[in-house]
Design an enzyme around this catalytic site. Structure first.
Site, mmCIF file in Angstrom:
data_model
loop_
_atom_site.group_PDB
_atom_site.id
_atom_site.type_symbol
_atom_site.label_atom_id
_atom_site.label_comp_id
_atom_site.label_asym_id
_atom_site.label_seq_id
_atom_site.Cartn_x
_atom_site.Cartn_y
_atom_site.Cartn_z
ATOM 1 C CB SER A 157 -0.870 -0.003 1.267
ATOM 2 O OG SER A 157 -1.508 1.256 1.433
ATOM 3 C CE LYS A 179 -1.833 -3.848 3.043
ATOM 4 N NZ LYS A 179 -2.098 -5.046 2.209
HETATM 5 N N1 LIG Z 1 -8.817 -0.133 -1.368
HETATM 6 C C1 LIG Z 1 -7.725 0.594 -1.136
HETATM 7 O O1 LIG Z 1 -7.758 1.841 -1.146
HETATM 8 C C2 LIG Z 1 -6.403 -0.086 -0.878
HETATM 9 C C3 LIG Z 1 -5.244 0.704 -0.873
HETATM 10 C C4 LIG Z 1 -4.008 0.110 -0.645
HETATM 11 C C5 LIG Z 1 -3.930 -1.246 -0.438
HETATM 12 N N2 LIG Z 1 -5.062 -2.005 -0.439
HETATM 13 C C6 LIG Z 1 -4.905 -3.437 -0.205
HETATM 14 O O2 LIG Z 1 -5.469 -4.157 -1.278
HETATM 15 C C7 LIG Z 1 -5.969 -5.401 -0.805
HETATM 16 C C8 LIG Z 1 -7.435 -5.537 -1.207
HETATM 17 O O3 LIG Z 1 -8.138 -4.443 -0.653
HETATM 18 P P1 LIG Z 1 -9.640 -4.081 -1.096
HETATM 19 O O4 LIG Z 1 -9.802 -2.638 -0.877
HETATM 20 O O5 LIG Z 1 -9.934 -4.679 -2.415
HETATM 21 O O6 LIG Z 1 -10.428 -4.826 0.060
HETATM 22 P P2 LIG Z 1 -11.875 -5.503 0.021
HETATM 23 O O7 LIG Z 1 -12.340 -5.489 1.429
HETATM 24 O O8 LIG Z 1 -12.708 -4.882 -1.026
HETATM 25 O O9 LIG Z 1 -11.565 -6.992 -0.426
HETATM 26 C C9 LIG Z 1 -10.761 -7.814 0.371
HETATM 27 C C10 LIG Z 1 -11.153 -9.248 0.139
HETATM 28 O O10 LIG Z 1 -10.306 -10.047 0.983
HETATM 29 C C11 LIG Z 1 -11.113 -11.022 1.603
HETATM 30 N N3 LIG Z 1 -10.510 -11.472 2.866
HETATM 31 C C12 LIG Z 1 -10.461 -10.813 4.049
HETATM 32 N N4 LIG Z 1 -9.881 -11.577 4.982
HETATM 33 C C13 LIG Z 1 -9.561 -12.745 4.385
HETATM 34 C C14 LIG Z 1 -8.940 -13.942 4.832
HETATM 35 N N5 LIG Z 1 -8.547 -14.105 6.121
HETATM 36 N N6 LIG Z 1 -8.756 -14.954 3.959
HETATM 37 C C15 LIG Z 1 -9.156 -14.823 2.664
HETATM 38 N N7 LIG Z 1 -9.756 -13.715 2.175
HETATM 39 C C16 LIG Z 1 -9.950 -12.694 3.044
HETATM 40 C C17 LIG Z 1 -12.452 -10.330 1.834
HETATM 41 O O11 LIG Z 1 -13.509 -11.264 2.048
HETATM 42 C C18 LIG Z 1 -12.608 -9.544 0.537
HETATM 43 O O12 LIG Z 1 -13.257 -10.305 -0.454
HETATM 44 C C19 LIG Z 1 -5.729 -5.414 0.700
HETATM 45 O O13 LIG Z 1 -4.522 -6.090 0.982
HETATM 46 C C20 LIG Z 1 -5.612 -3.946 1.025
HETATM 47 O O14 LIG Z 1 -4.861 -3.713 2.199
HETATM 48 C C21 LIG Z 1 -6.295 -1.460 -0.655
#
Ligand SMILES: NC(=O)c1ccc[n+]([C@@H]2O[C@H](COP(=O)([O-])OP(=O)(O)OC[C@H]3O[C@@H](n4cnc5c(N)ncnc54)[C@H](O)[C@@H]3O)[C@@H](O)[C@H]2O)c1
Length: 265
Positions: free
Chosen positions: A151, A168
């Site tokens: 991130s 992260k």
């Molecule tokens: N959305 C953002 O702005 C953003 C920014 C930087 C990094 N990220 C990173 O990107 C990744 C995805 O984020 P997102 O925003 O799409 O999140 P999201 O919540 O939309 O999706 C995350 C998915 O991971 C699944 N999940 C959660 N815990 C789990 C587990 N223990 N085992 C298996 N699956 C599991 C959830 O059910 C969900 O389907 C994450 O690692 C997040 O930290 C997101």
């Protein structure tokens, strides 16, 4: 069809960024193994289940219900993926949750729970991925490609999100370490660092997408992002595709920021 004939795992593929990556990889010809703790067929997931959407578009995908914090689930996931074509070409370790607090509000049990998902699970998925990849034939000098989800908040320190930022940053260092340790085995290990990505199901995002209503968190993110919009899951999917494809042949240990300039500012 940049991933034709390839098998790829995407953890956290039932929603958000993981879902967009799974869809993009499938469009490029991969058989995508979507792994998630959530039921992939939950009606709450707008647009239907990831596998169903991929198959309706003519792609190939399988769903494995897996909690990436559980070693037995990670083992079962890799066994299911290996059974598809006998090799695993790309692994996207994406599952995670945006959670954290200042240190005085972070008791040891909260620290452990957050690290369990946002750091330790990546160690387990990467460890299993490396084990699978070192034993398979190389393809143009590359045995496999791992893409970890870090991130912009693993490079900068966000206010009041101690565990998230530390985890992260740990994922970034895990990426560099494995890139160095397994380079001679032909494994490329890279990370994607998204900025603020609007997935639509976090607080305030549905309103922002619907009519441009900007809550405090969205306003903060917009102010931090030089490019004049927030990110979309598809922006991240394009970067992950590059790192999973044959165009990525000599890039390893790299953090590819997809943040509209957040970390450059
Ligand atoms: N959305 C953002 O702005 C953003 C920014 C930087 C990094 N990220 C990173 O990107 C990744 C995805 O984020 P997102 O925003 O799409 O999140 P999201 O919540 O939309 O999706 C995350 C998915 O991971 C699944 N999940 C959660 N815990 C789990 C587990 N223990 N085992 C298996 N699956 C599991 C959830 O059910 C969900 O389907 C994450 O690692 C997040 O930290 C997101």
């Amino acid at each position: 069809m940049r991933l034709a004939g390839r098998t790829a795992i995407v953890t956290g593929g039932a929603a958000g960024i993981g879902r967009a990556i799974a869809q993009r990889f499938a469009r490029e010809g991969a058989h995508v193994v979507v792994a998630d703790i959530a039921d992939d067929e939950s009606p709450a997931r707008e647009g239907g289940d990831t596998v169903g959407v991929i198959e309706a578009a003519g792609g190939r995908a399988s769903f494995v219900r897996a909690d990436v914090t559980r070693i037995e689930d990670v083992e079962a996931l890799f066994a299911a993926a290996a059974a598809i074509s006998g090799r695993i070409d790309a692994v996207v370790s994406n599952a995670g949750v945006f959670r954290g607090a200042p240190i005085l509000d972070t008791p040891p049990e909260a620290w452990d729970a957050d690290m369990d998902l946002n750091l330790r699970s990546h160690y387990m998925v990467n460890r299993r991925a490396i084990a699978a990849m070192v034993g398979q034939d190389d393809n143009g000098g590359v045995r496999g490609r791992i893409i970890n989800m870090t991130s912009q908040l693993g490079v900068t320190a966000p206010p009041d999100h101690l565990t998230y930022a530390v985890a992260k940053a740990g994922v970034a260092q895990l990426t560099r370490q494995l890139a160095v340790d397994y380079a001679r085995q032909g494994i490329l290990v890279n990370a994607v660092g998204p900025g603020r990505i609007i997935t639509g199901h976090h607080p305030g995002e549905a309103e922002y997408l619907r009519d441009g209503t900007v809550d405090a968190a969205t306003a903060y993110s917009l102010a931090r992002t030089p490019f004049p919009r927030l990110g979309r899951p598809e922006d991240v999917a394009g970067a992950a595709l590059f790192l999973a494809s044959d165009d990525c042949t000599f890039v390893s240990g790299h953090l590819l920021m997809v943040d509209g300039g957040w970390t450059a500012y």
